[in-house]
Design an enzyme around this catalytic site. Structure first.
Site, PDB file in Angstrom:
ATOM      1  N   LYS A   1     -35.431 -10.955   0.708  1.00 25.11           N
ATOM      2  CA  LYS A   1     -34.825 -11.828  -0.290  1.00 25.11           C
ATOM      3  C   LYS A   1     -35.592 -13.143  -0.435  1.00 25.11           C
ATOM      4  O   LYS A   1     -36.298 -13.594   0.459  1.00 25.11           O
ATOM      5  CB  LYS A   1     -33.361 -12.101   0.068  1.00 25.11           C
ATOM      6  CG  LYS A   1     -32.452 -10.869  -0.058  1.00 25.11           C
ATOM      7  CD  LYS A   1     -32.293 -10.410  -1.492  1.00 25.11           C
ATOM      8  CE  LYS A   1     -31.478  -9.134  -1.632  1.00 25.11           C
ATOM      9  NZ  LYS A   1     -30.073  -9.313  -1.311  1.00 25.11           N
TER      10      LYS A   1
ATOM     11  N   ARG B   1     -28.533  -3.358   5.204  1.00 27.49           N
ATOM     12  CA  ARG B   1     -29.237  -2.703   4.090  1.00 27.49           C
ATOM     13  C   ARG B   1     -30.664  -3.234   4.087  1.00 27.49           C
ATOM     14  O   ARG B   1     -30.897  -4.422   3.918  1.00 27.49           O
ATOM     15  CB  ARG B   1     -28.530  -3.018   2.775  1.00 27.49           C
ATOM     16  CG  ARG B   1     -29.108  -2.322   1.554  1.00 27.49           C
ATOM     17  CD  ARG B   1     -28.284  -2.680   0.311  1.00 27.49           C
ATOM     18  NE  ARG B   1     -28.770  -1.981  -0.885  1.00 27.49           N
ATOM     19  CZ  ARG B   1     -29.738  -2.437  -1.678  1.00 27.49           C
ATOM     20  NH1 ARG B   1     -30.339  -3.594  -1.391  1.00 27.49           N
ATOM     21  NH2 ARG B   1     -30.106  -1.761  -2.741  1.00 27.49           N
TER      22      ARG B   1
END
Length: 289
Positions: free
Chosen positions: A234, A268
Site C-alpha cells: 500500500k 491479505r
C-alpha cells in the site's frame, strides 16, 4: 457473454445449494493468521495490473500461491484502487472471471470473490467461489446483504469512504461504518460467524490515517469478529520509505506482523511465500515470550 442481466441477483432457489454449507476455513482458530493470496485479473490494479490478465498467467499465479501456503485466494476482476480505477460493467467483470475461476476453484483452496456487484458475486458463488469480499461493506448495493444471507456464505465487510478526510477521527469513522454494516447484516439474516471485518487500509484514508489504523487494530476487538488486514504494497509504505509498489515487501511484512500481533485472523497479501514465512517465524518467537 452474458450470465445474468447486470443488477439482477439470481434467487436462492436457482443456485447450487452447496454454497450454503461453506463457512470460514476451520483453521481460522489457529494461533497465527490465515493468508489470503491476491489475484488481480485486471489491467489497472495499482500493484500488478495486467500481469495476470491472461488466463494462463492467472492460473499459474494461483497455483504458485497455493504451493507457497495460501489458505485462500482472493480473485478480483475490477480494480478498486482509490485513485484512477476505471469502473467496468458486471458483464465485463464476469467475462474476465469466466476463463479462470473454475480452474482456480479446482485447486482446492477456498476462493474469495472481490467484487462490489451482487450479480458478479452470485455468478462467482455459482461457479464455486466460497467467500464474498465487499469493499463497500454491504453499504454499496442493497442487494448484497440479501444475497449473502440467502447463500449463507462468509463475507468480508470492508470500511471505505468516497474520499479521504484528514480532519476526521478515522477510528471512530470505521467503528460507525462497521456498526451500520453489521446492522444491515443482522436485518438481512447474515450469521455473525460468517462475517469478518476489514478496516480497509488505504481506502478513503490519508496515509497517516492508515498508519493510525494499523497501530490501533485492537480497538476493533469490541465487535467480537475476526479481522482481515490487507496492507500489502500500500501507498502509506512509500510515504515512510519511497518505493514503487513491487518494492514494498519489507513494509508490507512489517505491517502484517504488527497486525498479527494485534490478533488479526486473516492477512491479505500479494507476496504469499514471504508472508507465510514471516508469520511462522514470528509465531515461533512469540511463543517463547
Amino acid at each position: 457473454m452474458s450470465a445474468t442481466s447486470p443488477g439482477t441477483v439470481p434467487p436462492a432457489a436457482a443456485v447450487d445449494r452447496r454454497t450454503e454449507r461453506r463457512t470460514w476455513p476451520e483453521r481460522l482458530s489457529r494461533p497465527y493468521p490465515l493468508v489470503m493470496g491476491v489475484l488481480n485479473i485486471t489491467p489497472d490494479s495499482f500493484s500488478d495490473g495486467g500481469r495476470f490478465l491472461a488466463p494462463e498467467n492467472a492460473l499459474a499465479q494461483a497455483r504458485r500461491m497455493v504451493t507457497e501456503g495460501a489458505d485462500m485466494i482472493d480473485i478480483g476482476a475490477e480494480s478498486t484502487r482509490p485513485y484512477g480505477a476505471q469502473p467496468i460493467s458486471a458483464d465485463e467483470e464476469i467475462r474476465r472471471l469466466h476463463p479462470i475461476l473454475a480452474d482456480v476453484v479446482a485447486l482446492g483452496t477456498p476462493v474469495s470473490i472481490d467484487s462490489m456487484k451482487p450479480v458478479v458475486v452470485a455468478w462467482a458463488l455459482d461457479s464455486g467461489a466460497a467467500i464474498a469480499n465487499d469493499v463497500w461493506g454491504l453499504q454499496g448495493d442493497t442487494d448484497m446483504a440479501r444475497l449473502i444471507a440467502e447463500r449463507h456464505c462468509p463475507v468480508v465487510i470492508m470500511h471505505n469512504r468516497d474520499r479521504a478526510d484528514p480532519t476526521i477521527d478515522i477510528m471512530g469513522d470505521i467503528a460507525e461504518f462497521f456498526s451500520r454494516s453489521l446492522e444491515i447484516a443482522a436485518q438481512a439474516g447474515i450469521a455473525p460467524e460468517n462475517i469478518a471485518l476489514d478496516p480497509g487500509i488505504g481506502f478513503g484514508k490519508t496515509q497517516e490515517q492508515s498508519i493510525t489504523v494499523l497501530a490501533r487494530l485492537s480497538q476493533f476487538d469490541t465487535f467480537g469478529l475476526p479481522l482481515l488486514v490487507g496492507a500489502s504494497r500500500k501507498r502509506f509504505i512509500a510515504t515512510l520509505s519511497p518505493s514503487e509498489p513491487d518494492q514494498r515487501l519489507g513494509g508490507s511484512i512489517a505491517a502484517h506482523l504488527i497486525a498479527a500481533k494485534a490478533g488479526v485472523k486473516i492477512i491479505r497479501a500479494h507476496d504469499v511465500s514471504e508472508t507465510v514465512q514471516a508469520l511462522r517465524v514470528a509465531k515461533a518467537i512469540w511463543d517463547r515470550e
